[in-house]
Design an enzyme around this catalytic site. Structure first.
Site, PDB file in Angstrom:
ATOM      1  N   ASP A   9       0.814  -1.216   0.000  1.00  0.00           N
ATOM      2  CA  ASP A   9       0.000   0.000   0.000  1.00  0.00           C
ATOM      3  C   ASP A   9       0.846   1.265   0.000  1.00  0.00           C
ATOM      4  O   ASP A   9       0.403   2.317  -0.474  1.00  0.00           O
ATOM      5  CB  ASP A   9      -0.986   0.021   1.175  1.00  0.00           C
ATOM      6  CG  ASP A   9      -0.394  -0.482   2.471  1.00  0.00           C
ATOM      7  OD1 ASP A   9       0.809  -0.821   2.500  1.00  0.00           O
ATOM      8  OD2 ASP A   9      -1.123  -0.539   3.481  1.00  0.00           O
ATOM      9  N   GLU A 194      12.565   0.773  15.524  1.00  0.00           N
ATOM     10  CA  GLU A 194      12.338   1.921  14.645  1.00  0.00           C
ATOM     11  C   GLU A 194      11.790   3.080  15.469  1.00  0.00           C
ATOM     12  O   GLU A 194      12.503   4.000  15.821  1.00  0.00           O
ATOM     13  CB  GLU A 194      11.381   1.542  13.510  1.00  0.00           C
ATOM     14  CG  GLU A 194      11.113   2.677  12.519  1.00  0.00           C
ATOM     15  CD  GLU A 194       9.994   2.357  11.538  1.00  0.00           C
ATOM     16  OE1 GLU A 194       9.907   3.077  10.523  1.00  0.00           O
ATOM     17  OE2 GLU A 194       9.205   1.425  11.779  1.00  0.00           O
TER      18      GLU A 194
END
Length: 327
Positions: A9, A194
């Protein structure tokens, strides 16, 4: 080139999003690809991972039918093939494509069909990674994603993953999901290190992750770096994306080559070609121009990717043979 960390996506071209919207009668905030790109690409001064993730809303809006998923996957894989890629692992969360009544099984079947159509007769190969999602009240959906991956393992699907807002939903909370993956012998990677720190990576390792998505903040813990090196756990690093999400302050401070030189199994990936406005070729070019990557380091990164890929022994041998010949 090889890309092991590529979101479906987040990598649709603006023209593809427009085509899918037109076919479904969905109104978008822009009618031209260049204008729509502004709504699909995260700014360079993105404040956080959460702001970065907002750019997935429009692509998901148009990827809620079997035909849209098939066509979207076909066009993305075709684009990767046109770039001269050798191999890619494309990941997405089936549960995010069920807003109009599709089941996760139908979503995955449509994605596999589009992928197969794009790969027919091509040296370029690709597989799917199904993402479980961080969040609340979606345990059953995540467990279903793992079961769906098990059903299609080796038939287009290679592994599962955990994605989403890492800082808001700790990795350790998903033990039940990955216990099922272990039980069903489904390999898995986990986004960790992250938006959250080294403890997130430790949690992923405790649960049995054979790869780490990003892992850029692993350097906050010297013991963790030593463990990653000892166990030869691949890191799926995405330099441009890591700068945008503020996982690192700037590209010049990105530890990708530092980790490589310390003996870690580092790989280089795009994360999201459209959201980060990048390609795998651009990522390698940035490492050369901004961080001084040598030709030997480039080769090492590609060989690391081949070793880390969810491949059979024969598939891996073929991939590494090409890399050895051209690098």
């Amino acid at each position: 080139m090889i890309d092991l960390h590529l979101h479906f996506d987040g990598s649709l071209l603006p023209r593809t999003v427009l085509e899918l919207a037109d076919e479904q009668g969905i109104r978008l905030p822009a009618r031209e690809p260049d204008e729509l790109k502004l709504f699909l690409t995260a700014p360079a001064d993105c404040k956080s991972l959460n702001e970065y993730l907002e750019k997935f809303d429009l692509p998901l809006l148009v990827l809620q039918t079997k035909e849209a998923i098939r066509k979207g996957m076909y066009t993305l894989a075709s684009s990767l093939k046109e770039q001269g890629m050798l191999y890619a692992e494309i990941r997405f969360a089936p549960q995010l494509h069920t807003k109009k009544g599709l089941t996760q099984d139908q979503v995955v079947k449509a994605a596999i069909l589009g992928l197969q159509e794009a790969l027919a007769g091509s040296f370029f190969k690709a597989k799917l990674i199904l993402c479980c999602m961080r969040g609340t009240d979606n345990l059953e959906e995540n467990l279903l994603t793992v079961r769906t991956a098990a059903a299609y393992l080796g038939r287009g699907v290679a592994a599962v993953d955990l994605a989403g807002a890492e800082a808001l939903y700790p990795t350790e909370d998903y033990e039940e999901v990955f216990a099922l993956a272990r039980e069903l012998s489904v390999p898995f990677t986990i986004h960790a290190g992250e938006a959250d720190g080294a403890e997130s990576v430790w949690a992923a390792l405790r649960m049995g992750a054979c790869r780490i998505g990003h892992g850029v903040r692993a350097g906050e813990d010297a013991k963790l770096l030593a463990e990653l090196r000892k166990r030869h756990i691949p890191l799926e690093m995405c330099p441009s994306s890591n700068v945008q999400t503020k996982a690192v302050p700037s590209l010049s401070e990105h530890p990708v080559l530092q980790y490589l030189r310390q003996g870690l199994a580092v790989t280089v990936n795009t994360d999201n070609m459209t959201v980060s406005d990048t390609t795998i070729d651009r990522e390698f070019r940035l490492l050369q121009e901004e961080l001084g990557m040598t030709q030997e380091e480039r080769k090492a990164l590609l060989l690391n990717a081949a070793d880390a890929a969810f491949l059979t022994g024969e598939e891996r041998w073929r991939l590494k043979d090409v890399i050895q010949k051209v690098c």
